[in-house]
Motif scaffolding. Sequence first.
Motif, PDB file in Angstrom:
ATOM      1  N   ARG A  60       0.895  28.388 -24.612  1.00  0.00           N
ATOM      2  CA  ARG A  60       1.908  29.438 -24.478  1.00  0.00           C
ATOM      3  C   ARG A  60       3.293  28.913 -24.844  1.00  0.00           C
ATOM      4  O   ARG A  60       4.085  29.602 -25.505  1.00  0.00           O
ATOM      5  CB  ARG A  60       1.900  29.963 -23.040  1.00  0.00           C
ATOM      6  N   SER A  61       3.611  27.698 -24.407  1.00  0.00           N
ATOM      7  CA  SER A  61       4.913  27.110 -24.732  1.00  0.00           C
ATOM      8  C   SER A  61       5.070  26.920 -26.233  1.00  0.00           C
ATOM      9  O   SER A  61       6.130  27.199 -26.813  1.00  0.00           O
ATOM     10  CB  SER A  61       5.074  25.771 -24.012  1.00  0.00           C
ATOM     11  N   THR A  65       5.593  30.292 -27.840  1.00  0.00           N
ATOM     12  CA  THR A  65       6.954  30.776 -27.583  1.00  0.00           C
ATOM     13  C   THR A  65       7.969  30.036 -28.445  1.00  0.00           C
ATOM     14  O   THR A  65       8.917  30.629 -28.973  1.00  0.00           O
ATOM     15  CB  THR A  65       7.293  30.604 -26.093  1.00  0.00           C
ATOM     16  N   ARG A  66       7.777  28.720 -28.583  1.00  0.00           N
ATOM     17  CA  ARG A  66       8.704  27.932 -29.407  1.00  0.00           C
ATOM     18  C   ARG A  66       8.672  28.390 -30.863  1.00  0.00           C
ATOM     19  O   ARG A  66       9.714  28.523 -31.517  1.00  0.00           O
ATOM     20  CB  ARG A  66       8.339  26.450 -29.312  1.00  0.00           C
ATOM     21  N   LEU A 100      10.498  31.678 -31.113  1.00  0.00           N
ATOM     22  CA  LEU A 100      11.949  31.481 -31.038  1.00  0.00           C
ATOM     23  C   LEU A 100      12.496  30.918 -32.342  1.00  0.00           C
ATOM     24  O   LEU A 100      13.564  31.323 -32.821  1.00  0.00           O
ATOM     25  CB  LEU A 100      12.286  30.544 -29.876  1.00  0.00           C
ATOM     26  N   PRO A 130       8.631  35.388 -22.541  1.00  0.00           N
ATOM     27  CA  PRO A 130       7.553  34.458 -22.907  1.00  0.00           C
ATOM     28  C   PRO A 130       6.417  35.191 -23.609  1.00  0.00           C
ATOM     29  O   PRO A 130       6.091  36.326 -23.285  1.00  0.00           O
ATOM     30  CB  PRO A 130       7.106  33.882 -21.557  1.00  0.00           C
ATOM     31  N   ALA A 131       5.845  34.525 -24.575  1.00  0.00           N
ATOM     32  CA  ALA A 131       4.805  35.154 -25.384  1.00  0.00           C
ATOM     33  C   ALA A 131       3.545  35.391 -24.565  1.00  0.00           C
ATOM     34  O   ALA A 131       3.173  34.579 -23.711  1.00  0.00           O
ATOM     35  CB  ALA A 131       4.479  34.265 -26.583  1.00  0.00           C
ATOM     36  N   ASN A 132       2.912  36.533 -24.812  1.00  0.00           N
ATOM     37  CA  ASN A 132       1.626  36.826 -24.186  1.00  0.00           C
ATOM     38  C   ASN A 132       0.515  36.111 -24.939  1.00  0.00           C
ATOM     39  O   ASN A 132       0.508  36.063 -26.173  1.00  0.00           O
ATOM     40  CB  ASN A 132       1.366  38.331 -24.183  1.00  0.00           C
TER      41      ASN A 132
END
Length: 269
Positions: A88-89, A92-93, A96, A20-22
């Motif tokens: 954060r989601s 992260t998306r 990705l 997961p991205a910081n």
Amino acid sequence: LKKKITIGYIVYDIDEYLAPANILICSKCMGLGHFMKQCTQTKSTCKTCGECVDDLKLHICSNVEKCIHCGQNHKSNSLKCQVVKSFRSELTRKLLSSNNYSSASSLNKVNNSNQPNFQYLSSDFPRMSLPQHLPSNINNDMLNKMDDLLGKITELNNHLTNLELKYSKFEQFMIEKNTSNLSVKQNVNLLSQHSTDYKKELVHHSILIERHENVCMKLIIPMFEDLFGLISSQNQDMKGNILDADLKVKLERYLIQMKKVKEGKHSNT
């Protein structure tokens, strides 16, 4: 095309792991996505109460947590904030998506450069059969180890049984000791009570003896002295001659003894 790996005669698919991205949270304004050096806000924001102040060192915080992002009762830089989680989601998306796009581009380049195309078929790689029998020496070693393990377990069980017996004996000993201590304590209390009673009786008898001695010294002895004096005067005739010499000697001896008794009493007091 997914890569695969075989472990223990089993084929597994390989997926790339992307953590997961910081999230960057500004320590000055508590904003998301930038550092304090990049912050354009002039005042500082308290991460606990959310109040904007000129100097955090001089700020007196109320210690009432209030997030500036969602208004809930947690600190503004908390990762459990729904706004922070959503940010954060989304980040992260995006990462990705970017990674999948770059991976697909690289794969297309590889496929275009390597002709003809290769297609993986699981039937081309059958599973290896497991050995039916293990070597005899391995079986013997395993049996020996199992025998040793069972022997140690038996020894441990016997040791635990002995410990249990010793503990039972010790527990019985402690019960008997406590019972004996209680009996000794009761006997000591009884002796103490008897000693107190004896002391009371001794004091009572001492008082009675002292009373009797006082009666004897103040009443009986003076009475006998007067009586002996009267008898001594009657033991003389008209001319003063002694009628009975033995009686005179006895009376004098009695008077001397009574005198000694009185002198001894006075010396003791």
